[in-house]
Design a protein around this motif. Structure first.
Motif, mmCIF file in Angstrom:
data_model
loop_
_atom_site.group_PDB
_atom_site.id
_atom_site.type_symbol
_atom_site.label_atom_id
_atom_site.label_comp_id
_atom_site.label_asym_id
_atom_site.label_seq_id
_atom_site.Cartn_x
_atom_site.Cartn_y
_atom_site.Cartn_z
ATOM 1 N N ILE A 1 0.860 -1.202 0.000
ATOM 2 C CA ILE A 1 0.000 0.000 0.000
ATOM 3 C C ILE A 1 0.884 1.237 0.000
ATOM 4 N N ARG A 2 1.929 1.236 0.821
ATOM 5 C CA ARG A 2 2.821 2.405 0.880
ATOM 6 C C ARG A 2 3.472 2.657 -0.472
ATOM 7 N N GLN A 3 4.026 1.598 -1.061
ATOM 8 C CA GLN A 3 4.766 1.804 -2.318
ATOM 9 C C GLN A 3 3.822 2.140 -3.479
ATOM 10 N N GLU B 1 21.222 2.758 3.517
ATOM 11 C CA GLU B 1 20.278 3.622 4.263
ATOM 12 C C GLU B 1 18.838 3.445 3.782
ATOM 13 N N SER B 2 18.561 2.303 3.181
ATOM 14 C CA SER B 2 17.217 2.042 2.651
ATOM 15 C C SER B 2 16.509 1.052 3.568
ATOM 16 N N PRO B 3 15.669 1.543 4.477
ATOM 17 C CA PRO B 3 15.098 0.640 5.492
ATOM 18 C C PRO B 3 14.205 -0.464 4.924
ATOM 19 N N HIS B 4 13.580 -0.210 3.756
ATOM 20 C CA HIS B 4 12.597 -1.185 3.266
ATOM 21 C C HIS B 4 13.154 -2.213 2.281
ATOM 22 N N SER B 5 14.343 -1.925 1.715
ATOM 23 C CA SER B 5 14.811 -2.751 0.581
ATOM 24 C C SER B 5 14.931 -4.235 0.896
ATOM 25 N N GLN C 1 1.425 10.851 3.089
ATOM 26 C CA GLN C 1 2.047 9.878 2.184
ATOM 27 C C GLN C 1 2.909 10.650 1.203
ATOM 28 N N ARG C 2 3.944 9.977 0.721
ATOM 29 C CA ARG C 2 4.926 10.660 -0.117
ATOM 30 C C ARG C 2 4.569 10.580 -1.587
ATOM 31 N N TYR C 3 5.236 11.393 -2.378
ATOM 32 C CA TYR C 3 5.303 11.221 -3.834
ATOM 33 C C TYR C 3 6.762 11.450 -4.204
ATOM 34 N N SER C 4 7.131 11.095 -5.424
ATOM 35 C CA SER C 4 8.562 11.104 -5.763
ATOM 36 C C SER C 4 9.182 12.494 -5.631
ATOM 37 N N SER C 5 10.380 12.497 -5.060
ATOM 38 C CA SER C 5 11.165 13.717 -4.858
ATOM 39 C C SER C 5 11.319 14.530 -6.150
ATOM 40 N N ILE C 6 11.379 13.847 -7.278
ATOM 41 C CA ILE C 6 11.710 14.510 -8.544
ATOM 42 C C ILE C 6 10.698 15.602 -8.929
ATOM 43 N N ALA D 1 0.806 3.431 -3.350
ATOM 44 C CA ALA D 1 0.210 4.764 -3.154
ATOM 45 C C ALA D 1 1.223 5.839 -3.525
ATOM 46 N N GLN D 2 2.456 5.683 -3.058
ATOM 47 C CA GLN D 2 3.487 6.673 -3.378
ATOM 48 C C GLN D 2 3.689 6.754 -4.894
ATOM 49 N N HIS D 3 3.636 5.613 -5.526
ATOM 50 C CA HIS D 3 3.812 5.551 -6.974
ATOM 51 C C HIS D 3 2.642 6.261 -7.674
ATOM 52 N N SER E 1 18.186 -3.759 -5.878
ATOM 53 C CA SER E 1 18.333 -2.717 -4.857
ATOM 54 C C SER E 1 18.348 -1.342 -5.534
ATOM 55 N N ASN E 2 18.183 -0.302 -4.712
ATOM 56 C CA ASN E 2 18.186 1.079 -5.224
ATOM 57 C C ASN E 2 19.489 1.381 -5.962
ATOM 58 N N ASP E 3 20.616 0.988 -5.366
ATOM 59 C CA ASP E 3 21.912 1.302 -5.988
ATOM 60 C C ASP E 3 22.125 0.530 -7.292
ATOM 61 N N ILE F 1 8.889 -7.958 -3.954
ATOM 62 C CA ILE F 1 8.202 -6.745 -4.419
ATOM 63 C C ILE F 1 9.229 -5.994 -5.255
ATOM 64 N N LYS F 2 10.390 -5.759 -4.663
ATOM 65 C CA LYS F 2 11.516 -5.186 -5.397
ATOM 66 C C LYS F 2 12.414 -6.343 -5.857
ATOM 67 N N ARG F 3 12.924 -6.243 -7.060
ATOM 68 C CA ARG F 3 13.794 -7.302 -7.585
ATOM 69 C C ARG F 3 15.265 -6.895 -7.552
ATOM 70 N N THR G 1 13.552 2.265 -15.832
ATOM 71 C CA THR G 1 14.598 1.395 -15.261
ATOM 72 C C THR G 1 14.109 0.791 -13.942
ATOM 73 N N ASN G 2 13.397 1.604 -13.164
ATOM 74 C CA ASN G 2 12.881 1.138 -11.874
ATOM 75 C C ASN G 2 11.659 0.219 -12.056
ATOM 76 N N GLN G 3 10.850 0.503 -13.091
ATOM 77 C CA GLN G 3 9.547 -0.162 -13.196
ATOM 78 C C GLN G 3 9.553 -1.453 -14.008
HETATM 79 N N1 FAQ Z 1 11.088 10.269 -3.457
HETATM 80 O O1 FAQ Z 1 13.656 2.109 2.018
HETATM 81 P P1 FAQ Z 1 13.499 2.928 0.782
HETATM 82 C C1 FAQ Z 1 6.807 8.437 -12.260
HETATM 83 C C2 FAQ Z 1 11.241 7.158 0.592
HETATM 84 S S1 FAQ Z 1 8.099 7.518 -11.633
HETATM 85 C C3 FAQ Z 1 10.349 10.303 -2.329
HETATM 86 O O2 FAQ Z 1 14.550 2.756 -0.255
HETATM 87 P P2 FAQ Z 1 11.512 1.695 -0.948
HETATM 88 C C4 FAQ Z 1 6.612 8.457 -13.757
HETATM 89 C C5 FAQ Z 1 10.532 5.804 0.735
HETATM 90 O O3 FAQ Z 1 9.174 5.904 0.358
HETATM 91 C C6 FAQ Z 1 8.291 7.975 -9.918
HETATM 92 N N2 FAQ Z 1 10.481 9.393 -1.345
HETATM 93 O O4 FAQ Z 1 12.034 2.717 0.183
HETATM 94 C C7 FAQ Z 1 6.447 9.835 -14.284
HETATM 95 C C8 FAQ Z 1 10.704 5.547 2.204
HETATM 96 O O5 FAQ Z 1 9.772 6.373 2.894
HETATM 97 P P3 FAQ Z 1 9.271 6.042 4.418
HETATM 98 C C9 FAQ Z 1 7.544 7.084 -8.990
HETATM 99 C C10 FAQ Z 1 11.378 8.411 -1.540
HETATM 100 O O6 FAQ Z 1 10.062 1.917 -1.085
HETATM 101 C C11 FAQ Z 1 7.444 10.379 -15.094
HETATM 102 C C12 FAQ Z 1 12.103 6.099 2.470
HETATM 103 O O7 FAQ Z 1 12.357 7.050 1.455
HETATM 104 N N3 FAQ Z 1 7.989 5.735 -9.064
HETATM 105 O O8 FAQ Z 1 6.143 8.982 -11.483
HETATM 106 C C13 FAQ Z 1 12.143 8.295 -2.701
HETATM 107 O O9 FAQ Z 1 11.981 0.313 -0.673
HETATM 108 C C14 FAQ Z 1 7.327 11.664 -15.612
HETATM 109 C C15 FAQ Z 1 13.171 5.021 2.489
HETATM 110 O O10 FAQ Z 1 13.424 4.470 1.160
HETATM 111 C C16 FAQ Z 1 7.782 4.867 -8.061
HETATM 112 O O11 FAQ Z 1 7.226 5.204 -7.042
HETATM 113 C C17 FAQ Z 1 11.973 9.279 -3.684
HETATM 114 N N4 FAQ Z 1 12.684 9.286 -4.838
HETATM 115 O O12 FAQ Z 1 12.272 2.167 -2.282
HETATM 116 C C18 FAQ Z 1 5.321 10.597 -14.024
HETATM 117 C C19 FAQ Z 1 8.277 3.454 -8.305
HETATM 118 N N5 FAQ Z 1 12.935 7.209 -2.599
HETATM 119 O O13 FAQ Z 1 8.677 4.679 4.412
HETATM 120 C C20 FAQ Z 1 5.209 11.896 -14.544
HETATM 121 C C21 FAQ Z 1 7.853 2.480 -7.253
HETATM 122 C C22 FAQ Z 1 12.675 6.654 -1.395
HETATM 123 O O14 FAQ Z 1 10.498 6.117 5.262
HETATM 124 C C23 FAQ Z 1 6.197 12.429 -15.355
HETATM 125 N N6 FAQ Z 1 8.559 2.665 -6.033
HETATM 126 N N7 FAQ Z 1 11.749 7.374 -0.758
HETATM 127 O O15 FAQ Z 1 8.270 7.113 4.723
HETATM 128 C C24 FAQ Z 1 9.760 2.066 -5.737
HETATM 129 O O16 FAQ Z 1 10.329 1.354 -6.544
HETATM 130 C C25 FAQ Z 1 10.336 2.281 -4.369
HETATM 131 O O17 FAQ Z 1 9.312 2.749 -3.521
HETATM 132 C C26 FAQ Z 1 11.550 3.271 -4.328
HETATM 133 C C27 FAQ Z 1 11.993 3.431 -2.870
HETATM 134 C C28 FAQ Z 1 12.708 2.669 -5.129
HETATM 135 C C29 FAQ Z 1 11.175 4.633 -4.898
#
Ligand code: FAQ
Length: 345
Positions: free
Chosen positions: A43-45, A212-216, A113-118, A47-49, A228-230, A224-226, A142-144
């Motif tokens: 749900i967290r991942q 420093e990735s608590p969930h990986s 809830q978060r959304y991508s930093s970018i 939703a954030q996505h 690592s981030n790096d 869920i993830k295949r 690359t991530n998806q």
């Molecule tokens: N931004 O332990 P991890 C798109 C948070 S593509 C914000 O490594 P995880 C297409 C993380 O939630 C972009 N927060 O976590 C498009 C966790 O938060 P918590 C979206 C981030 O989940 C293109 C904490 O840091 N894609 O939108 C970020 O195992 C152009 C610790 O991190 C996805 O969401 C970040 N960058 O790995 C649209 C892909 N990174 O629980 C429009 C699916 C980490 O401490 C225009 N998601 N955090 O509160 C994933 O693959 C994973 O969730 C990661 C993070 C790889 C993003």
């Protein structure tokens, strides 16, 4: 997997069935038993996505009215609409885990809830549309692509279509940047400036470093993830370097060089302080993005109300006598009705 959870079966047995299914690369489906933490992580991942997809519409939509030609405008509108569609597939995938879209949107709007930093960076010139397509969509793919093999069925299946569309987005960005790079001196400089600004934030999209990735670790055990981030970040850098060369642009990293031993490009350390500041809400556009999202949600209230009224009117057992094609009127929603699941984001 097809095992459901009769209440008499003990949790250890259910967990064993779940673990075996994950180990055998079978898909976990919505009605299957799953550990609470697996459900919560998904749900967290997801939703954030999903939130990233709909907030991600804003930076590029900023340029729709100023696209330099009808062709570019049509392409950009289609791309931004695709991102809305991705949000819808993803909210639907999240709903299969027992949360409603209303609940997730409320959490996004409340900053819970978060959304991508970018998406907290501004789009300053037309070339930013190209840089987002090439780098941001490129990083997203690359991530998806590995997420198409995620252990949770509805998420994995949603990713297949999302990746096909993202791949088109990446190519349009590349083609846009190529046109600018081969254009006038000023156009080339504009393309280079956009790449300089988007490169490092794109590398941050992959998340914190593995240490420093608590969930990986848990997410990888659950498949869920295949990767690592790096690993994914390094793969992305390896893909981008030759592409930048054929674009005739440089990447803003003096230490970027091929390493014979590792078989990968080395790159400079990432500024994780900047990443953490953006996550804390202090990026250049955090406030603006969230404010615009809340505003768009409020402006769309009448659409959701109308859709809910229409659905109620045509629900089985309804005696309102409307025809399937009758047009709902504004403000006719039944009191206390919630958003219709098909309503626009
Ligand atoms: N931004 O332990 P991890 C798109 C948070 S593509 C914000 O490594 P995880 C297409 C993380 O939630 C972009 N927060 O976590 C498009 C966790 O938060 P918590 C979206 C981030 O989940 C293109 C904490 O840091 N894609 O939108 C970020 O195992 C152009 C610790 O991190 C996805 O969401 C970040 N960058 O790995 C649209 C892909 N990174 O629980 C429009 C699916 C980490 O401490 C225009 N998601 N955090 O509160 C994933 O693959 C994973 O969730 C990661 C993070 C790889 C993003």
């Amino acid at each position: 997997m097809t095992t459901t959870a009769p209440e008499t079966v003990d949790t250890a047995a259910l967990e064993a069935v779940f673990d075996a299914a994950v180990a055998a690369d079978e898909r976990i489906e919505p009605r299957d038993w799953m550990p609470d933490a697996y459900r919560a992580t998904l749900i967290r991942q997801i939703a954030q996505h999903a939130h990233s997809e709909i907030i991600g519409m804003q930076p590029e939509a900023n340029w729709i009215t100023r696209a330099p030609s009808l062709r570019r405008k049509a392409i950009l509108m289609a791309k931004v609409q695709d991102e809305a569609g991705h949000g819808l597939y993803l909210y639907s995938a999240a709903e299969t885990l027992g949360v409603s879209r209303d609940e997730l949107l409320d959490k996004l709007h409340a900053g819970r809830q978060r959304y991508s930093s970018i998406f907290n960076y501004p789009t300053l010139t037309w070339a930013d549309v190209g840089a987002i397509g090439w780098l941001v969509d490129g990083a997203a793919i690359t991530n998806q692509v590995p997420l198409c093999r995620c252990s949770y069925g509805p998420y994995a299946r949603a990713m297949i279509r999302v990746c096909k569309e993202e791949s088109f987005h990446q190519r349009q960005g590349y083609e846009l940047l190529l046109a600018l790079s081969r254009g006038t001196e000023a156009q080339h400089a504009m393309a280079q400036d956009a790449v300089n600004r988007w490169w490092w934030p794109s590398l941050m999209m992959f998340g914190p470093p593995d240490g420093e990735s608590p969930h990986s670790a848990q997410s990888m055990t659950w498949k869920i993830k295949r990767h690592s981030n790096d690993e994914l970040r390094r793969r992305f850098v390896d893909i981008c370097v030759p592409q930048a060369e054929s674009l005739g642009l440089t990447l803003p990293d003096p230490d970027l060089r091929w390493n014979e031993e590792t078989g990968h490009y080395d790159f400079s350390p990432i500024d994780w302080d900047e990443f953490n500041e953006v996550l804390r809400g202090n990026g250049p556009c955090n406030e603006q993005r969230l404010a615009r999202r809340r505003e768009a949600h409020e402006e769309g209230a009448w659409v959701r109300e109308a859709a809910a009224a229409y659905a109620a009117k045509h629900a089985p057992g309804s005696h309102s006598g409307g025809t399937p094609h009758s047009t709902p009127e504004r403000g006719t929603a039944a009191s206390g009705s919630t958003e219709h699941p098909e309503a626009m984001v």
